[in-house]
Design a protein around this motif. Structure first.
Motif, PDB file in Angstrom:
ATOM      1  N   PRO A   1       0.827  -1.207   0.000  1.00 10.26           N
ATOM      2  CA  PRO A   1       0.000   0.000   0.000  1.00 10.26           C
ATOM      3  C   PRO A   1       0.861   1.258   0.000  1.00 10.26           C
ATOM      4  O   PRO A   1       1.952   1.282   0.577  1.00 10.26           O
ATOM      5  N   ALA A   2       0.356   2.291  -0.649  1.00 10.34           N
ATOM      6  CA  ALA A   2       1.084   3.558  -0.775  1.00 10.34           C
ATOM      7  C   ALA A   2       0.518   4.572   0.209  1.00 10.34           C
ATOM      8  O   ALA A   2      -0.690   4.816   0.242  1.00 10.34           O
ATOM      9  N   VAL A   3       1.396   5.168   1.004  1.00  9.33           N
ATOM     10  CA  VAL A   3       1.024   6.130   2.036  1.00  9.33           C
ATOM     11  C   VAL A   3       1.639   7.486   1.702  1.00  9.33           C
ATOM     12  O   VAL A   3       2.852   7.584   1.466  1.00  9.33           O
ATOM     13  N   LEU A   4       0.804   8.513   1.674  1.00  4.72           N
ATOM     14  CA  LEU A   4       1.272   9.884   1.506  1.00  4.72           C
ATOM     15  C   LEU A   4       1.356  10.525   2.882  1.00  4.72           C
ATOM     16  O   LEU A   4       0.336  10.713   3.559  1.00  4.72           O
ATOM     17  N   LEU A   5       2.569  10.844   3.315  1.00  8.05           N
ATOM     18  CA  LEU A   5       2.789  11.442   4.624  1.00  8.05           C
ATOM     19  C   LEU A   5       2.890  12.959   4.444  1.00  8.05           C
ATOM     20  O   LEU A   5       3.812  13.456   3.795  1.00  8.05           O
ATOM     21  N   VAL A   6       1.916  13.678   4.995  1.00  9.95           N
ATOM     22  CA  VAL A   6       1.854  15.132   4.837  1.00  9.95           C
ATOM     23  C   VAL A   6       2.606  15.785   5.991  1.00  9.95           C
ATOM     24  O   VAL A   6       2.278  15.577   7.166  1.00  9.95           O
ATOM     25  N   THR A   7       3.627  16.583   5.658  1.00 10.63           N
ATOM     26  CA  THR A   7       4.479  17.178   6.678  1.00 10.63           C
ATOM     27  C   THR A   7       5.102  18.462   6.153  1.00 10.63           C
ATOM     28  O   THR A   7       5.286  18.623   4.946  1.00 10.63           O
ATOM     29  N   ASP A   8       5.392  19.357   7.055  1.00  9.90           N
ATOM     30  CA  ASP A   8       6.186  20.541   6.720  1.00  9.90           C
ATOM     31  C   ASP A   8       7.532  20.388   7.421  1.00  9.90           C
ATOM     32  O   ASP A   8       7.683  20.739   8.594  1.00  9.90           O
ATOM     33  N   LEU A   9       8.505  19.860   6.705  1.00  9.81           N
ATOM     34  CA  LEU A   9       9.788  19.504   7.307  1.00  9.81           C
ATOM     35  C   LEU A   9      10.569  20.719   7.801  1.00  9.81           C
ATOM     36  O   LEU A   9      11.465  20.587   8.632  1.00  9.81           O
ATOM     37  N   THR A  10      10.251  21.896   7.306  1.00  5.59           N
ATOM     38  CA  THR A  10      11.034  23.082   7.649  1.00  5.59           C
ATOM     39  C   THR A  10      10.283  24.053   8.557  1.00  5.59           C
ATOM     40  O   THR A  10      10.785  25.153   8.817  1.00  5.59           O
ATOM     41  N   TYR A  11       9.105  23.670   9.048  1.00  4.70           N
ATOM     42  CA  TYR A  11       8.375  24.593   9.919  1.00  4.70           C
ATOM     43  C   TYR A  11       9.185  24.854  11.187  1.00  4.70           C
ATOM     44  O   TYR A  11       9.630  23.914  11.861  1.00  4.70           O
ATOM     45  N   PRO A  12       9.408  26.126  11.544  1.00  8.17           N
ATOM     46  CA  PRO A  12      10.268  26.457  12.693  1.00  8.17           C
ATOM     47  C   PRO A  12       9.532  26.333  14.022  1.00  8.17           C
ATOM     48  O   PRO A  12       9.183  27.328  14.661  1.00  8.17           O
ATOM     49  N   ALA A  13       9.282  25.122  14.450  1.00  4.57           N
ATOM     50  CA  ALA A  13       8.553  24.897  15.702  1.00  4.57           C
ATOM     51  C   ALA A  13       9.502  25.056  16.884  1.00  4.57           C
ATOM     52  O   ALA A  13      10.579  24.460  16.918  1.00  4.57           O
ATOM     53  N   ARG A  14       9.081  25.841  17.860  1.00  5.25           N
ATOM     54  CA  ARG A  14       9.910  26.076  19.027  1.00  5.25           C
ATOM     55  C   ARG A  14      10.026  24.806  19.870  1.00  5.25           C
ATOM     56  O   ARG A  14       9.014  24.240  20.298  1.00  5.25           O
ATOM     57  N   GLY A  15      11.233  24.337  20.083  1.00  2.00           N
ATOM     58  CA  GLY A  15      11.468  23.177  20.922  1.00  2.00           C
ATOM     59  C   GLY A  15      11.172  21.845  20.277  1.00  2.00           C
ATOM     60  O   GLY A  15      11.254  20.809  20.942  1.00  2.00           O
ATOM     61  N   ARG A  16      10.836  21.841  18.991  1.00  2.00           N
ATOM     62  CA  ARG A  16      10.503  20.597  18.302  1.00  2.00           C
ATOM     63  C   ARG A  16      11.197  20.558  16.950  1.00  2.00           C
ATOM     64  O   ARG A  16      11.401  21.592  16.333  1.00  2.00           O
ATOM     65  N   ARG A  17      11.524  19.378  16.496  1.00  2.00           N
ATOM     66  CA  ARG A  17      12.203  19.202  15.218  1.00  2.00           C
ATOM     67  C   ARG A  17      11.304  18.361  14.307  1.00  2.00           C
ATOM     68  O   ARG A  17      11.412  17.138  14.259  1.00  2.00           O
TER      69      ARG A  17
END
Length: 281
Positions: free
Chosen positions: A9-25
């Protein structure tokens, strides 16, 4: 794309890899998670602004660290409408009653007598809040502390402060915050921030049975049979737990802060959730 016996099965993982979240990567967590999912599924990552154009080519869409939707509200509403029209399998499904629908559920839970930080959304209901020296005013559709203000009682009851579309809560003097993480309504692990001033400096937390009952009650109230939920609470000076928020859209998981055994158990649970939703009628 229809899953068949000859392919994964094919899964599309939606993410913003560069969002500058404070204290989170965000990027690190979703890179790790996608690597584990790739053991069982074909996985592609995309930015939330690209999800509508790509989603009909995948068997399932997994929304992960996609950032506050307040930054792309129109695109998010288009995503929801498109997913409904296509019958797209989503994790999490979009009928959640928590943060994915805005924060008005805090008002409803308060009115129903649940153990939450008391919350109102109307000026003529301010007298329903317990007296406090300071209050938190935040947008009903906000996230990540965006638009949040701390005001005095005098400011709150004055004629100038606009409250349309805002929620009001007393500023609670609490000992610490704690988060409980669930997959498909099953508890996985808990983390807490010993210093209230450092929300994202988390350490593992061993919950008491009463703590788990507290968190499970909100997860069950949410009626989401599939997907990830994070129950955020605060421990008051008198020892009670009060709900801060029920994050059911794209909760950050802090997977780097749990040991390898817990992390593996969580990702295995997520894989089972994906398979279960794919196999659902």
């Amino acid at each position: 794309m229809t899953a068949g016996p000859s392919r994964r099965p094919a899964v599309l993982l939606v993410t913003d890899l560069t969002y500058p979240a404070r204290g989170r990567r965000y990027g690190d967590e979703d890179t790790l998670l996608s690597a584990r999912l790739r053991e069982d599924f074909t996985v592609a990552l995309c930015h939330p602004l690209d999800a509508v154009r790509l989603m009909d080519s995948f068997d399932l869409v997994l929304v992960r660290n996609s950032g506050p939707v307040i930054h792309y509200r129109t695109a998010y509403e288009e995503f929801r409408a498109r997913a409904a029209a296509l019958g797209t399998r989503l994790l999490n499904p979009l009928h959640g009653r928590g943060d994915m629908a805005g924060k008005r559920y805090l008002v409803d839970l308060t009115a129903a007598g649940h153990p939450v930080i008391p919350t109102v959304d109307r000026r003529d209901h301010l007298d329903r809040l317990p007296p406090a020296a300071e209050y938190v005013v935040k947008p009903e559709l906000g996230a990540d502390s965006l638009g949040m203000r701390i005001v005095t009682a005098d400011d709150l009851h004055g004629p100038v402060l606009p409250l349309d579309g805002m929620l009001v809560q007393p500023l609670v003097d609490f000992r610490y915050e704690v988060s409980f993480y669930f997959v498909d309504r099953v508890f996985q692990y808990a983390l807490h921030a010993p210093d209230p001033a450092r929300r994202w400096e988390l350490v593992p937390y061993r919950p008491e049975p009463a703590d788990l009952d507290f968190a499970q009650g909100f997860v069950d109230w949410n009626t989401l049979d599939h997907g990830i939920q994070r129950v955020d609470a605060c421990r008051t000076r008198d020892g009670r737990l009060l709900l801060v928020e029920l994050e059911d859209l794209n909760p950050y998981l802090s997977l780097d802060l749990v040991d390898a055994t817990v992390r593996e158990a969580f990702t295995d649970a997520l894989k089972r959730s994906i398979r279960s939703l794919l196999n659902a009628g």
